[in-house]
Design an enzyme around this catalytic site. Structure first.
Site, PDB file in Angstrom:
ATOM      1  CE  LYS A 130      40.182  54.281 -27.592  1.00  0.00           C
ATOM      2  NZ  LYS A 130      40.817  55.384 -26.869  1.00  0.00           N
ATOM      3  CE1 TYR A 161      38.526  51.018 -31.600  1.00  0.00           C
ATOM      4  CE2 TYR A 161      40.760  51.216 -32.419  1.00  0.00           C
ATOM      5  CZ  TYR A 161      39.767  51.633 -31.567  1.00  0.00           C
ATOM      6  OH  TYR A 161      40.003  52.640 -30.662  1.00  0.00           O
TER       7      TYR A 161
HETATM    8  C1  LIG Z   1      41.364  49.524 -38.753  1.00  0.00           C
HETATM    9  C2  LIG Z   1      41.926  50.843 -38.309  1.00  0.00           C
HETATM   10  C3  LIG Z   1      40.891  51.630 -37.536  1.00  0.00           C
HETATM   11  C4  LIG Z   1      41.395  53.034 -37.236  1.00  0.00           C
HETATM   12  C5  LIG Z   1      42.051  53.050 -35.873  1.00  0.00           C
HETATM   13  C6  LIG Z   1      42.170  54.506 -35.355  1.00  0.00           C
HETATM   14  C7  LIG Z   1      42.883  54.445 -34.049  1.00  0.00           C
HETATM   15  C8  LIG Z   1      44.262  54.605 -34.004  1.00  0.00           C
HETATM   16  C9  LIG Z   1      44.941  54.525 -32.781  1.00  0.00           C
HETATM   17  C10 LIG Z   1      44.220  54.294 -31.629  1.00  0.00           C
HETATM   18  O1  LIG Z   1      44.839  54.210 -30.383  1.00  0.00           O
HETATM   19  C11 LIG Z   1      45.439  53.013 -30.039  1.00  0.00           C
HETATM   20  C12 LIG Z   1      46.158  52.991 -28.846  1.00  0.00           C
HETATM   21  C13 LIG Z   1      46.846  51.844 -28.478  1.00  0.00           C
HETATM   22  C14 LIG Z   1      46.786  50.723 -29.287  1.00  0.00           C
HETATM   23  O2  LIG Z   1      47.466  49.585 -28.906  1.00  0.00           O
HETATM   24  C15 LIG Z   1      48.726  49.397 -29.416  1.00  0.00           C
HETATM   25  C16 LIG Z   1      49.347  50.335 -30.237  1.00  0.00           C
HETATM   26  C17 LIG Z   1      50.648  50.048 -30.696  1.00  0.00           C
HETATM   27  C18 LIG Z   1      51.268  48.876 -30.314  1.00  0.00           C
HETATM   28  C19 LIG Z   1      50.574  47.998 -29.486  1.00  0.00           C
HETATM   29  O3  LIG Z   1      51.155  46.861 -29.114  1.00  0.00           O
HETATM   30  N1  LIG Z   1      49.324  48.281 -29.059  1.00  0.00           N
HETATM   31  C20 LIG Z   1      46.044  50.736 -30.466  1.00  0.00           C
HETATM   32  C21 LIG Z   1      45.360  51.904 -30.853  1.00  0.00           C
HETATM   33  C22 LIG Z   1      42.839  54.143 -31.677  1.00  0.00           C
HETATM   34  O4  LIG Z   1      42.185  53.914 -30.501  1.00  0.00           O
HETATM   35  C23 LIG Z   1      42.156  54.215 -32.886  1.00  0.00           C
END
Ligand SMILES: CCCCCCc1ccc(Oc2ccc(Oc3cccc(O)n3)cc2)c(O)c1
Length: 257
Positions: free
Chosen positions: A165, A158
């Site tokens: 966050k 993460y």
């Molecule tokens: C090891 C996994 C931990 C669980 C993650 C739970 C989670 C899932 C999605 C979450 O929201 C995002 C939002 C944007 C983000 O950045 C991204 C997403 C897709 C493509 C990209 O290039 N960036 C990553 C996570 C988030 O803050 C937290």
């Protein structure tokens, strides 16, 4: 539940598709009788949002473009909302972004640009939209954002989003202090992992879902409807004594070592 939010105007930022947390929030708010205003960034999101709304038989009050990385775009969005709707009573911030190349491997390898991007999109964006929303919350109001356990504890991969966050959750507390005198509350829902479009960008996501189903006190994962209802709670008078809080909606996983 269908009167809890009658007559309340709520802005929802971040519906990308039917898996979005913000779509779960939308359905909970609709059931509670709220008037809904949406903002979107990508044209694709606008298309998905309008088709989701018509399928669900939800008639939005207003839909406006808003790119949270651009102060003018935020000011224009809220000025259009002020002109067409007037007072708002709630704001749901469900926006975050980090370069997926930074959501794997070692955090120590995080680039300067990657760090700043994650902070700007995922944490500062709340400060900027809260500043504009405050101007429309003349009857007081409630601002809710979405966070994750990785803000408080190390969750493998993460990485830079966890640090963003952490900044988001600290911003919730500082904004709660600033806006409380205007009777505006600021809180966060910290949800367990949910399979959204964004989740695809975090390495190892699938492995974690299985672990939670085994270890969480409720022995299961959570879904968008549970996040939607907790967000509705924070937007409703039921939480009128709460501000600056981070509420875990994660089947209890955060209490486990
Ligand atoms: C090891 C996994 C931990 C669980 C993650 C739970 C989670 C899932 C999605 C979450 O929201 C995002 C939002 C944007 C983000 O950045 C991204 C997403 C897709 C493509 C990209 O290039 N960036 C990553 C996570 C988030 O803050 C937290």
């Amino acid at each position: 539940m269908n009167h809890l939010m009658n007559g309340k105007n709520v802005v929802i930022m971040g519906v990308a598709n039917q898996r979005s947390l913000a779509w779960g929030v939308t359905k909970s708010l609709q059931a509670a009788g709220a008037n809904l205003i949406f903002t979107y960034r990508k044209e694709r999101s606008y298309q998905k949002l309008t088709s989701l709304l018509s399928e669900a038989g939800i008639d939005p009050l207003l839909i406006v473009p808003c790119d949270v990385s651009d102060d003018a775009s935020i000011e224009n969005a809220f000025s259009e909302i002020e002109q067409k709707v007037g007072t708002i009573h709630g704001l749901v911030h469900s926006i975050a972004f980090a370069d997926k190349d930074e959501l794997c491997g070692e955090y120590v390898e995080t680039s300067r640009d990657g760090y700043l991007m994650a902070q700007e999109m995922s944490a500062y964006s709340l400060v900027a939209v809260a500043r504009e929303a405050k101007k429309l919350m003349s009857d007081g109001g409630s601002i809710v954002t979405q966070s994750y356990l990785g803000a408080e504890r190390v969750v493998k991969n993460y990485n830079v989003m966890g640090v963003a966050k952490a900044a988001l959750e600290a911003s919730v507390r500082y904004l709660a202090e600033d806006l409380g005198k205007y009777n505006i509350r600021v809180n966060a829902v910290s949800s367990g992992p949910i399979r959204t479009l964004s989740a695809k960008g975090v390495s190892g996501f699938n492995d974690l879902m299985g672990i939670i189903a085994e270890k969480a006190p409720l022995r299961r994962n959570v879904d968008q409807s549970e996040v939607g209802d907790a967000t509705l709670f924070f937007l409703s008078p039921l939480s009128r004594g709460i501000t600056g809080e981070v509420l875990h909606v994660d089947a209890g996983y955060h209490i486990i070592g």
